[in-house]
Design an enzyme around this catalytic site. Structure first.
Site, mmCIF file in Angstrom:
data_model
loop_
_atom_site.group_PDB
_atom_site.id
_atom_site.type_symbol
_atom_site.label_atom_id
_atom_site.label_comp_id
_atom_site.label_asym_id
_atom_site.label_seq_id
_atom_site.Cartn_x
_atom_site.Cartn_y
_atom_site.Cartn_z
ATOM 1 N N ASP A 32 12.219 -84.209 -23.441
ATOM 2 C CA ASP A 32 13.641 -84.550 -23.548
ATOM 3 C C ASP A 32 14.264 -83.939 -24.807
ATOM 4 O O ASP A 32 13.585 -83.753 -25.816
ATOM 5 C CB ASP A 32 13.797 -86.077 -23.571
ATOM 6 C CG ASP A 32 15.227 -86.503 -23.253
ATOM 7 O OD1 ASP A 32 16.001 -85.680 -22.720
ATOM 8 O OD2 ASP A 32 15.573 -87.668 -23.541
ATOM 9 N N HIS A 49 17.462 -75.549 -22.092
ATOM 10 C CA HIS A 49 16.426 -75.577 -21.047
ATOM 11 C C HIS A 49 15.572 -74.310 -21.114
ATOM 12 O O HIS A 49 14.359 -74.351 -20.935
ATOM 13 C CB HIS A 49 17.066 -75.714 -19.663
ATOM 14 C CG HIS A 49 17.809 -77.001 -19.478
ATOM 15 N ND1 HIS A 49 17.328 -78.211 -19.906
ATOM 16 C CD2 HIS A 49 19.018 -77.281 -18.904
ATOM 17 C CE1 HIS A 49 18.189 -79.175 -19.602
ATOM 18 N NE2 HIS A 49 19.230 -78.637 -19.006
ATOM 19 N N LEU A 143 -7.711 -76.367 -16.876
ATOM 20 C CA LEU A 143 -6.616 -77.305 -17.147
ATOM 21 C C LEU A 143 -5.877 -77.558 -15.838
ATOM 22 O O LEU A 143 -5.588 -76.615 -15.100
ATOM 23 C CB LEU A 143 -5.649 -76.690 -18.172
ATOM 24 C CG LEU A 143 -4.321 -77.415 -18.425
ATOM 25 C CD1 LEU A 143 -4.544 -78.715 -19.189
ATOM 26 C CD2 LEU A 143 -3.358 -76.536 -19.231
HETATM 27 C C1 IPE Z 1 14.054 -87.676 -18.223
HETATM 28 O O1 IPE Z 1 15.001 -87.170 -19.099
HETATM 29 C C2 IPE Z 1 13.698 -86.660 -17.202
HETATM 30 C C3 IPE Z 1 13.137 -85.408 -17.702
HETATM 31 C C4 IPE Z 1 12.752 -85.137 -18.902
HETATM 32 C C5 IPE Z 1 12.988 -84.416 -16.716
HETATM 33 P P1 IPE Z 1 16.523 -87.603 -19.016
HETATM 34 O O2 IPE Z 1 17.167 -87.009 -20.203
HETATM 35 O O3 IPE Z 1 17.096 -87.274 -17.705
HETATM 36 O O4 IPE Z 1 16.406 -89.189 -19.154
HETATM 37 P P2 IPE Z 1 17.523 -90.314 -19.312
HETATM 38 O O5 IPE Z 1 18.374 -90.260 -18.095
HETATM 39 O O6 IPE Z 1 18.293 -89.995 -20.549
HETATM 40 O O7 IPE Z 1 16.755 -91.570 -19.432
HETATM 41 C C1 IPE Z 2 15.438 -82.719 -20.837
HETATM 42 O O1 IPE Z 2 16.458 -82.408 -21.707
HETATM 43 C C2 IPE Z 2 15.347 -81.756 -19.693
HETATM 44 C C3 IPE Z 2 15.744 -82.304 -18.388
HETATM 45 C C4 IPE Z 2 16.049 -83.548 -18.127
HETATM 46 C C5 IPE Z 2 15.774 -81.381 -17.292
HETATM 47 P P1 IPE Z 2 17.909 -82.992 -21.493
HETATM 48 O O2 IPE Z 2 18.689 -82.039 -20.670
HETATM 49 O O3 IPE Z 2 17.850 -84.371 -20.968
HETATM 50 O O4 IPE Z 2 18.448 -82.989 -22.979
HETATM 51 P P2 IPE Z 2 19.371 -84.071 -23.660
HETATM 52 O O5 IPE Z 2 18.724 -85.409 -23.487
HETATM 53 O O6 IPE Z 2 20.704 -83.993 -22.979
HETATM 54 O O7 IPE Z 2 19.426 -83.638 -25.088
HETATM 55 MG MG MG Z 3 17.816 -86.172 -21.835
#
Ligand code: IPE
Ligand code: IPE
Ligand code: MG
Length: 260
Positions: A32, A49, A143
């Protein structure tokens, strides 16, 4: 009956005590913070990303170097469809592109790649790439890299119950954890020992709800694109310092520690 004997296989942590060692046998990560990483640099979210994928590449190498046999990464949750359509579409393309560019390298490094989640909602080309990658790398042993895409922990439990009942109609409501486990995603692997979430949030976000029953949780403010080897080693060090009791008391563990 719960057993007290450590077991090396993929057994339920609530039914018998898993073998514990200094290094986790299985790490599960909520990657995240990509969006915030980009925003801090005045870049579009998708740039985060893209950088996040580089972290994945490095991390896979770090796991190989440390002999960690199972890595499961949350790439796209069943709730991430709620994001703006252009971000969802970018993430789908990134996944497809990553499968095309990385699979041969993963295969050459003896890595088994698979995707967990409901892939039926993906475009046919993406579904095909996922199946081909899994087939090509199925026999690899260094792995197991599992990518969770359109994955949700509740979906996983429901699909496991449905598949178990379809395969064993006689079971009806009289079934055990051991009956269900093989139908869960990752049912053939040891349960995750270590759960890592980057990006500062302290929640599970519908990741491996069943499988994380006895994982050690590690939360870090580090944003996923910044999660480097030093940050990874800090998580591993924290894991080594945990006392994994699995319901027992600390005193019960003392003879085990003395035996090491
Ligand atoms: C959780 O991250 C899903 C992934 C990392 C793919 P999110 O950023 O979507 O989670 P929430 O919605 O903030 O909990
Ligand atoms: C996690 O990073 C990746 C996915 C959920 C695909 P985020 O896109 O949730 O990044 P933040 O939380 O907005 O910083
Ligand atoms: Mg996020």
């Amino acid at each position: 009956m719960a057993s007290d004997t450590p077991d090396a296989g993929p057994v339920s942590s609530t039914l018998s005590i898993p073998a514990c060692s200094e290094f986790p046998r299985h790490i599960a990560i909520v990657m995240d913070g990509n969006g915030r990483w980009a925003r801090k640099r005045m870049l579009p979210r998708v740039a985060g990303h893209r950088r996040g994928l580089e972290t994945v590449r490095r991390l896979v190498r770090q796991c190989l170097e440390r002999g960690i046999p199972n890595l499961t990464l949350f790439a796209f949750s069943s709730e991430n469809w709620r994001r703006p359509a252009d971000e969802v579409s970018f993430l789908m393309k990134l996944l497809l592109r990553a499968l095309h560019t990385e699979v041969l390298r993963l295969h050459a490094n003896n890595i088994r790649l698979r995707v967990i989640g409901d892939i039926s909602r993906f475009e046919p080309t993406l579904q095909q790439a996922i199946t081909q990658a899994a087939t090509l790398t199925a026999g690899n042993t260094a792995l197991t890299l599992s990518i969770a895409a359109n994955y949700g922990g509740r979906w996983d439990i429901l699909q496991a119950v449905k598949r178990m009942q379809a395969a064993n109609p006689a079971l009806r409501d009289d079934f055990t954890e051991d009956d269900l486990t093989p139908y869960l995603s990752l049912g053939d692997l040891p349960e995750p020992d270590l759960f890592i979430r980057t990006g500062g949030e302290q929640r599970v976000s519908n990741f491996l709800l069943w499988q994380l029953a006895y994982a050690e949780y590690y939360f870090t403010d580090c944003l996923w694109p910044d999660f480097d080897e030093v940050a990874f080693d800090a998580a591993l060090l924290s894991f080594r310092q945990r006392e994994r009791r699995f319901g027992r008391t600390s005193e019960q563990l003392v003879p085990q520690r003395a035996a090491i």
